[in-house]
Scaffold this motif. Structure first.
Motif, PDB file in Angstrom:
ATOM      1  N   SER A  68       0.819  -1.204   0.000  1.00 51.97           N
ATOM      2  CA  SER A  68       0.000   0.000   0.000  1.00 51.97           C
ATOM      3  C   SER A  68       0.853   1.254   0.000  1.00 51.97           C
ATOM      4  O   SER A  68       1.846   1.350   0.733  1.00 51.97           O
ATOM      5  CB  SER A  68      -0.912   0.029   1.224  1.00 51.97           C
ATOM      6  N   THR A  69       0.463   2.228  -0.828  1.00 50.81           N
ATOM      7  CA  THR A  69       1.157   3.521  -0.844  1.00 50.81           C
ATOM      8  C   THR A  69       0.704   4.384   0.330  1.00 50.81           C
ATOM      9  O   THR A  69       1.421   5.289   0.745  1.00 50.81           O
ATOM     10  CB  THR A  69       0.840   4.276  -2.147  1.00 50.81           C
ATOM     11  N   ALA A  70      -0.520   4.114   0.821  1.00 48.60           N
ATOM     12  CA  ALA A  70      -1.099   4.838   1.962  1.00 48.60           C
ATOM     13  C   ALA A  70      -1.302   6.318   1.665  1.00 48.60           C
ATOM     14  O   ALA A  70      -1.561   7.107   2.562  1.00 48.60           O
ATOM     15  CB  ALA A  70      -0.231   4.673   3.210  1.00 48.60           C
ATOM     16  N   THR A  71      -1.151   6.736   0.395  1.00 50.38           N
ATOM     17  CA  THR A  71      -1.406   8.126   0.006  1.00 50.38           C
ATOM     18  C   THR A  71      -2.212   8.138  -1.281  1.00 50.38           C
ATOM     19  O   THR A  71      -2.278   7.141  -2.002  1.00 50.38           O
ATOM     20  CB  THR A  71      -0.094   8.903  -0.224  1.00 50.38           C
ATOM     21  N   GLY A  72      -2.800   9.286  -1.565  1.00 50.76           N
ATOM     22  CA  GLY A  72      -3.555   9.412  -2.802  1.00 50.76           C
ATOM     23  C   GLY A  72      -4.930   8.782  -2.698  1.00 50.76           C
ATOM     24  O   GLY A  72      -5.306   8.189  -1.688  1.00 50.76           O
ATOM     25  N   ASP A  73      -5.695   8.938  -3.762  1.00 50.00           N
ATOM     26  CA  ASP A  73      -7.061   8.442  -3.791  1.00 50.00           C
ATOM     27  C   ASP A  73      -7.132   7.087  -4.492  1.00 50.00           C
ATOM     28  O   ASP A  73      -6.260   6.727  -5.292  1.00 50.00           O
ATOM     29  CB  ASP A  73      -7.956   9.424  -4.558  1.00 50.00           C
ATOM     30  N   LEU A  74      -8.199   6.373  -4.198  1.00 48.42           N
ATOM     31  CA  LEU A  74      -8.481   5.164  -4.953  1.00 48.42           C
ATOM     32  C   LEU A  74      -8.710   5.540  -6.412  1.00 48.42           C
ATOM     33  O   LEU A  74      -9.169   6.645  -6.717  1.00 48.42           O
ATOM     34  CB  LEU A  74      -9.731   4.467  -4.406  1.00 48.42           C
ATOM     35  N   VAL A  75      -8.362   4.649  -7.324  1.00 49.86           N
ATOM     36  CA  VAL A  75      -8.595   4.915  -8.738  1.00 49.86           C
ATOM     37  C   VAL A  75     -10.089   5.094  -8.970  1.00 49.86           C
ATOM     38  O   VAL A  75     -10.918   4.553  -8.230  1.00 49.86           O
ATOM     39  CB  VAL A  75      -8.038   3.784  -9.628  1.00 49.86           C
ATOM     40  N   LYS A  76     -10.436   5.865 -10.003  1.00 52.80           N
ATOM     41  CA  LYS A  76     -11.835   6.233 -10.211  1.00 52.80           C
ATOM     42  C   LYS A  76     -12.327   5.773 -11.574  1.00 52.80           C
ATOM     43  O   LYS A  76     -11.546   5.631 -12.529  1.00 52.80           O
ATOM     44  CB  LYS A  76     -11.997   7.745 -10.105  1.00 52.80           C
ATOM     45  N   SER A  77     -13.633   5.571 -11.648  1.00 54.11           N
ATOM     46  CA  SER A  77     -14.277   5.250 -12.909  1.00 54.11           C
ATOM     47  C   SER A  77     -14.006   6.367 -13.911  1.00 54.11           C
ATOM     48  O   SER A  77     -14.056   7.559 -13.571  1.00 54.11           O
ATOM     49  CB  SER A  77     -15.790   5.096 -12.694  1.00 54.11           C
ATOM     50  N   GLY A  78     -13.692   5.994 -15.136  1.00 54.51           N
ATOM     51  CA  GLY A  78     -13.377   6.955 -16.186  1.00 54.51           C
ATOM     52  C   GLY A  78     -11.891   7.183 -16.383  1.00 54.51           C
ATOM     53  O   GLY A  78     -11.475   7.700 -17.436  1.00 54.51           O
ATOM     54  N   GLN A  79     -11.077   6.805 -15.391  1.00 50.25           N
ATOM     55  CA  GLN A  79      -9.629   6.940 -15.541  1.00 50.25           C
ATOM     56  C   GLN A  79      -9.062   5.759 -16.332  1.00 50.25           C
ATOM     57  O   GLN A  79      -9.609   4.644 -16.311  1.00 50.25           O
ATOM     58  CB  GLN A  79      -8.952   6.991 -14.167  1.00 50.25           C
ATOM     59  N   THR A  80      -7.956   6.029 -17.034  1.00 50.52           N
ATOM     60  CA  THR A  80      -7.236   4.952 -17.722  1.00 50.52           C
ATOM     61  C   THR A  80      -6.218   4.368 -16.746  1.00 50.52           C
ATOM     62  O   THR A  80      -5.301   5.073 -16.300  1.00 50.52           O
ATOM     63  CB  THR A  80      -6.523   5.465 -18.979  1.00 50.52           C
ATOM     64  N   ILE A  81      -6.402   3.115 -16.433  1.00 51.92           N
ATOM     65  CA  ILE A  81      -5.585   2.452 -15.413  1.00 51.92           C
ATOM     66  C   ILE A  81      -4.668   1.440 -16.094  1.00 51.92           C
ATOM     67  O   ILE A  81      -5.110   0.653 -16.940  1.00 51.92           O
ATOM     68  CB  ILE A  81      -6.464   1.704 -14.387  1.00 51.92           C
ATOM     69  N   THR A  82      -3.405   1.467 -15.723  1.00 57.11           N
ATOM     70  CA  THR A  82      -2.466   0.451 -16.195  1.00 57.11           C
ATOM     71  C   THR A  82      -2.102  -0.438 -15.014  1.00 57.11           C
ATOM     72  O   THR A  82      -1.738   0.063 -13.937  1.00 57.11           O
ATOM     73  CB  THR A  82      -1.185   1.074 -16.779  1.00 57.11           C
ATOM     74  N   VAL A  83      -2.236  -1.755 -15.203  1.00 57.13           N
ATOM     75  CA  VAL A  83      -1.945  -2.694 -14.124  1.00 57.13           C
ATOM     76  C   VAL A  83      -1.044  -3.815 -14.626  1.00 57.13           C
ATOM     77  O   VAL A  83      -1.073  -4.187 -15.799  1.00 57.13           O
ATOM     78  CB  VAL A  83      -3.236  -3.322 -13.545  1.00 57.13           C
ATOM     79  N   SER A  84      -0.251  -4.337 -13.716  1.00 60.51           N
ATOM     80  CA  SER A  84       0.422  -5.616 -13.910  1.00 60.51           C
ATOM     81  C   SER A  84      -0.398  -6.658 -13.169  1.00 60.51           C
ATOM     82  O   SER A  84      -0.883  -6.386 -12.059  1.00 60.51           O
ATOM     83  CB  SER A  84       1.851  -5.577 -13.359  1.00 60.51           C
ATOM     84  N   TYR A  85      -0.569  -7.826 -13.759  1.00 61.31           N
ATOM     85  CA  TYR A  85      -1.470  -8.796 -13.136  1.00 61.31           C
ATOM     86  C   TYR A  85      -1.029 -10.220 -13.436  1.00 61.31           C
ATOM     87  O   TYR A  85      -0.328 -10.502 -14.407  1.00 61.31           O
ATOM     88  CB  TYR A  85      -2.899  -8.603 -13.653  1.00 61.31           C
ATOM     89  N   THR A  86      -1.465 -11.121 -12.571  1.00 59.34           N
ATOM     90  CA  THR A  86      -1.389 -12.558 -12.803  1.00 59.34           C
ATOM     91  C   THR A  86      -2.741 -13.149 -12.457  1.00 59.34           C
ATOM     92  O   THR A  86      -3.244 -12.937 -11.353  1.00 59.34           O
ATOM     93  CB  THR A  86      -0.296 -13.213 -11.939  1.00 59.34           C
TER      94      THR A  86
END
Length: 293
Positions: A181-199
């Protein structure tokens, strides 16, 4: 669902053969000869074979458990098996240590037949006079390990995977743990372009071929990096909900039922037609948010 209908649909042997024949055809005679071979095989081996009237399969149980639990449709059944010809020629098998997982009666497979006749803890030998794949008798030797519905699968997974951790469960059935956790900033929001790494993983190992064509067993069905606009429905619902629980730099592990994933259809490999995600499969994702725009 009527077992005879299932058997005709999946394997096309007894009912299909007799239904397509209008007399003493070559195919009908072949089936009868195969059935006689199976009966003689049982006599030669000193076996007391039972003929299942619905499927036409001959079988005997080596271990019984009359009070055991039978499988319900869509449940995850785990089993060990070997599949051979009558002369012992190996056609297919599991490993000795990792059971095979099957979503019972949700897609076509010869393995549905012994499971219909067994309970948890039982072992048996099932002899097919003929299948749609082979016109000679074949034998499945099966050990029925367990059967679990989706709720049970997820509960067992969370209890083991997340032992000692604070697990959050949402109203949709998503369960998760934030592992970084970064413990700062806001949760990502609908409408934003999100880039994730995933398995992406199933909750149990599946049998597949590696790049060299050898069979391997593992849970992972996909991994990589992807960018998408959150809230547009381009990803399955469970994945989008999981990402919405993260901030930039956060990482978490998430598990959710098939109703938030690929449901009753599952997902197939477009080139082979094989299931990469079987029907009614809960999924587990490890996700890290690497960019937000």
């Amino acid at each position: 669902m009527n077992k005879s209908i299932i058997w005709v649909f999946l394997l096309g042997i007894v009912g299909l053969i007799s239904g397509c024949m209008s007399g003493g055809s070559d195919l009908e005679q072949l089936y009868q000869a195969n059935e006689n071979t199976v009966i003689q095989y049982g006599k030669d081996k000193g076996l007391t074979l039972i003929k299942d009237p619905n499927s036409g399969v001959y079988y005997y149980k080596t271990v019984t458990n009359a009070t055991g639990r039978g499988a319900a449709q869509t449940e995850l059944v785990k089993m060990f098996y070997t599949y051979t010809k009558l002369d012992g020629t190996m056609l297919d098998s599991t490993t000795k240590t990792i059971p095979f997982g099957l979503s019972y009666l949700t897609y076509s497979t010869i393995l549905n037949t012994p499971i219909a006749l067994m309970k948890e803890g039982e072992s048996g030998v099932f002899i097919f006079p003929q299948t749609s794949q082979l016109t000679e008798p074949t034998i499945l030797t099966v050990k029925f390990v367990s059967t679990r519905n989706e709720t049970e699968q997820i509960d067992e997974f969370v209890k083991t995977k997340y032992a000692g951790l604070e697990v959050v469960k949402t109203s949709t059935g998503l369960q998760y743990v934030i592992t970084k956790s970064t413990a700062t900033g806001d949760l990502v929001k609908s409408g934003q372009t999100i880039t994730v790494s995933y398995t992406g993983k199933l909750l149990y190992p599946t049998k597949k071929r590696d790049s060299n064509g050898f069979y391997i067993y593992n849970e992972t069905f996909d991994s990589g990096s992807i960018s998408f606009v959150l809230g547009q429905g381009s990803m399955v619902a469970g994945f989008e909900e999981a990402v919405s629980k993260l901030r930039l730099g956060d990482k978490g592990t998430f598990v959710f039922p098939s109703s938030l994933g690929y449901g009753q259809s599952g997902r197939t490999d477009s080139s082979t037609g094989a299931y990469t995600i079987p029907p009614y499969s809960p999924m587990n994702f490890e996700i890290e948010v690497t960019a937000v725009k």
